[in-house]
Scaffold this motif. Sequence first.
Motif, mmCIF file in Angstrom:
data_model
loop_
_atom_site.group_PDB
_atom_site.id
_atom_site.type_symbol
_atom_site.label_atom_id
_atom_site.label_comp_id
_atom_site.label_asym_id
_atom_site.label_seq_id
_atom_site.Cartn_x
_atom_site.Cartn_y
_atom_site.Cartn_z
ATOM 1 N N LEU A 134 23.217 40.569 51.256
ATOM 2 C CA LEU A 134 23.752 39.210 51.134
ATOM 3 C C LEU A 134 24.254 38.941 49.713
ATOM 4 C CD1 LEU A 134 21.344 36.842 53.107
ATOM 5 C CD2 LEU A 134 23.767 37.187 53.489
ATOM 6 N N THR A 135 23.491 39.365 48.736
ATOM 7 C CA THR A 135 23.888 39.146 47.351
ATOM 8 C C THR A 135 25.192 39.869 47.032
ATOM 9 O OG1 THR A 135 21.575 38.910 46.710
ATOM 10 C CG2 THR A 135 23.143 39.364 44.953
ATOM 11 N N LEU A 136 25.313 41.105 47.464
ATOM 12 C CA LEU A 136 26.548 41.848 47.207
ATOM 13 C C LEU A 136 27.743 41.235 47.932
ATOM 14 C CD1 LEU A 136 25.281 45.535 47.249
ATOM 15 C CD2 LEU A 136 25.938 44.149 45.281
ATOM 16 N N ALA A 137 27.510 40.733 49.144
ATOM 17 C CA ALA A 137 28.596 40.067 49.871
ATOM 18 C C ALA A 137 29.030 38.804 49.123
ATOM 19 C CB ALA A 137 28.148 39.723 51.283
ATOM 20 N N GLY A 138 28.077 38.062 48.603
ATOM 21 C CA GLY A 138 28.409 36.862 47.832
ATOM 22 C C GLY A 138 29.167 37.181 46.563
ATOM 23 N N VAL A 139 28.760 38.243 45.882
ATOM 24 C CA VAL A 139 29.445 38.641 44.646
ATOM 25 C C VAL A 139 30.869 39.111 44.961
ATOM 26 C CG1 VAL A 139 29.445 40.324 42.766
ATOM 27 C CG2 VAL A 139 27.341 39.143 43.377
ATOM 28 N N ALA A 140 31.033 39.830 46.054
ATOM 29 C CA ALA A 140 32.374 40.271 46.454
ATOM 30 C C ALA A 140 33.260 39.065 46.768
ATOM 31 C CB ALA A 140 32.292 41.196 47.659
ATOM 32 N N LEU A 141 32.674 38.065 47.418
ATOM 33 C CA LEU A 141 33.427 36.856 47.723
ATOM 34 C C LEU A 141 33.767 36.082 46.446
ATOM 35 C CD1 LEU A 141 34.545 35.499 50.222
ATOM 36 C CD2 LEU A 141 32.409 34.246 50.437
ATOM 37 N N LEU A 142 32.877 36.102 45.478
ATOM 38 C CA LEU A 142 33.176 35.480 44.182
ATOM 39 C C LEU A 142 34.341 36.184 43.489
ATOM 40 C CD1 LEU A 142 29.618 34.766 42.786
ATOM 41 C CD2 LEU A 142 31.356 33.079 43.357
ATOM 42 N N CYS B 203 37.437 35.036 45.030
ATOM 43 C CA CYS B 203 37.787 33.686 44.570
ATOM 44 C C CYS B 203 38.486 33.729 43.216
ATOM 45 C CB CYS B 203 36.530 32.826 44.478
ATOM 46 S SG CYS B 203 35.858 32.355 46.071
ATOM 47 N N ILE B 204 38.007 34.582 42.340
ATOM 48 C CA ILE B 204 38.634 34.711 41.025
ATOM 49 C C ILE B 204 40.068 35.200 41.165
ATOM 50 C CG2 ILE B 204 38.580 36.006 38.858
ATOM 51 C CD1 ILE B 204 35.490 35.968 39.127
ATOM 52 N N ILE B 205 40.257 36.214 41.979
ATOM 53 C CA ILE B 205 41.601 36.765 42.187
ATOM 54 C C ILE B 205 42.509 35.731 42.838
ATOM 55 C CG2 ILE B 205 42.903 38.507 43.469
ATOM 56 C CD1 ILE B 205 40.457 40.373 43.025
ATOM 57 N N ARG C 108 45.877 24.635 46.597
ATOM 58 C CA ARG C 108 45.411 26.027 46.685
ATOM 59 C C ARG C 108 44.043 26.181 46.036
ATOM 60 N NH1 ARG C 108 50.578 27.849 44.288
ATOM 61 N NH2 ARG C 108 52.082 27.648 45.952
ATOM 62 N N LEU C 109 43.881 25.565 44.878
ATOM 63 C CA LEU C 109 42.618 25.703 44.160
ATOM 64 C C LEU C 109 41.469 24.967 44.861
ATOM 65 C CD1 LEU C 109 43.752 25.500 40.442
ATOM 66 C CD2 LEU C 109 43.075 27.512 41.740
ATOM 67 N N GLN C 110 41.754 23.906 45.598
ATOM 68 C CA GLN C 110 40.707 23.213 46.339
ATOM 69 C C GLN C 110 40.124 24.114 47.428
ATOM 70 O OE1 GLN C 110 42.446 19.564 47.685
ATOM 71 N NE2 GLN C 110 41.860 18.452 45.833
ATOM 72 N N LYS C 111 40.974 24.902 48.069
ATOM 73 C CA LYS C 111 40.477 25.859 49.067
ATOM 74 C C LYS C 111 39.607 26.920 48.406
ATOM 75 C CE LYS C 111 44.471 25.246 52.039
ATOM 76 N NZ LYS C 111 45.681 25.856 52.602
ATOM 77 N N VAL C 112 40.010 27.347 47.229
ATOM 78 C CA VAL C 112 39.246 28.364 46.506
ATOM 79 C C VAL C 112 37.891 27.805 46.077
ATOM 80 C CG1 VAL C 112 39.205 29.813 44.438
ATOM 81 C CG2 VAL C 112 41.304 29.598 45.758
ATOM 82 N N VAL C 113 37.859 26.549 45.676
ATOM 83 C CA VAL C 113 36.598 25.938 45.249
ATOM 84 C C VAL C 113 35.615 25.882 46.413
ATOM 85 C CG1 VAL C 113 35.550 23.760 44.502
ATOM 86 C CG2 VAL C 113 37.543 24.645 43.326
ATOM 87 N N ALA C 114 36.076 25.513 47.592
ATOM 88 C CA ALA C 114 35.198 25.475 48.761
ATOM 89 C C ALA C 114 34.653 26.868 49.073
ATOM 90 C CB ALA C 114 35.953 24.919 49.959
ATOM 91 N N LEU C 115 35.502 27.858 49.015
ATOM 92 C CA LEU C 115 35.071 29.231 49.261
ATOM 93 C C LEU C 115 34.119 29.713 48.178
ATOM 94 C CD1 LEU C 115 35.531 31.507 51.273
ATOM 95 C CD2 LEU C 115 37.437 32.277 49.876
ATOM 96 N N ASN C 116 34.345 29.265 46.963
ATOM 97 C CA ASN C 116 33.484 29.623 45.848
ATOM 98 C C ASN C 116 32.068 29.078 46.060
ATOM 99 O OD1 ASN C 116 32.703 30.597 43.362
ATOM 100 N ND2 ASN C 116 33.544 28.876 42.233
ATOM 101 N N LEU C 117 31.960 27.856 46.543
ATOM 102 C CA LEU C 117 30.650 27.276 46.809
ATOM 103 C C LEU C 117 29.915 28.040 47.908
ATOM 104 C CD1 LEU C 117 31.428 23.459 46.558
ATOM 105 C CD2 LEU C 117 30.135 24.872 44.960
ATOM 106 N N VAL C 118 30.634 28.464 48.920
ATOM 107 C CA VAL C 118 30.029 29.268 49.985
ATOM 108 C C VAL C 118 29.539 30.598 49.426
ATOM 109 C CG1 VAL C 118 30.513 30.500 52.143
ATOM 110 C CG2 VAL C 118 31.334 28.168 51.835
ATOM 111 N N ALA C 119 30.332 31.204 48.564
ATOM 112 C CA ALA C 119 29.948 32.478 47.956
ATOM 113 C C ALA C 119 28.693 32.327 47.107
ATOM 114 C CB ALA C 119 31.093 33.028 47.111
#
Length: 71
Positions: free
Chosen positions: A11-19, A22-24, A42-53
């Motif tokens: 789970l941690t590695l999946a979250g880091v990969a998702l982070l 998000c950066i990219i 565009r950045l609002q979508k990234v922020v939501a995904l970042n919180l999930v990550a």
Amino acid sequence: MEWLIWGGVALTLAGVALLAYCIIAALKAKKLGGSDEEIRARLQKVVALNLVALLISAMGLGAVTIGIILG
């Protein structure tokens, strides 16, 4: 409790990969340019995904900690 530790690591590695994704995505959104509103959308979508990550990573680290304590 070994399964809890390895599940938490996954789970941690999946979250880091998702982070990393998000950066990219944020860098790509800024590079594409456009109006301020387009970039903000565009950045609002990234922020939501970042919180999930971050939530996924935190859950994974919690699982690892619990696995270590119980194991």
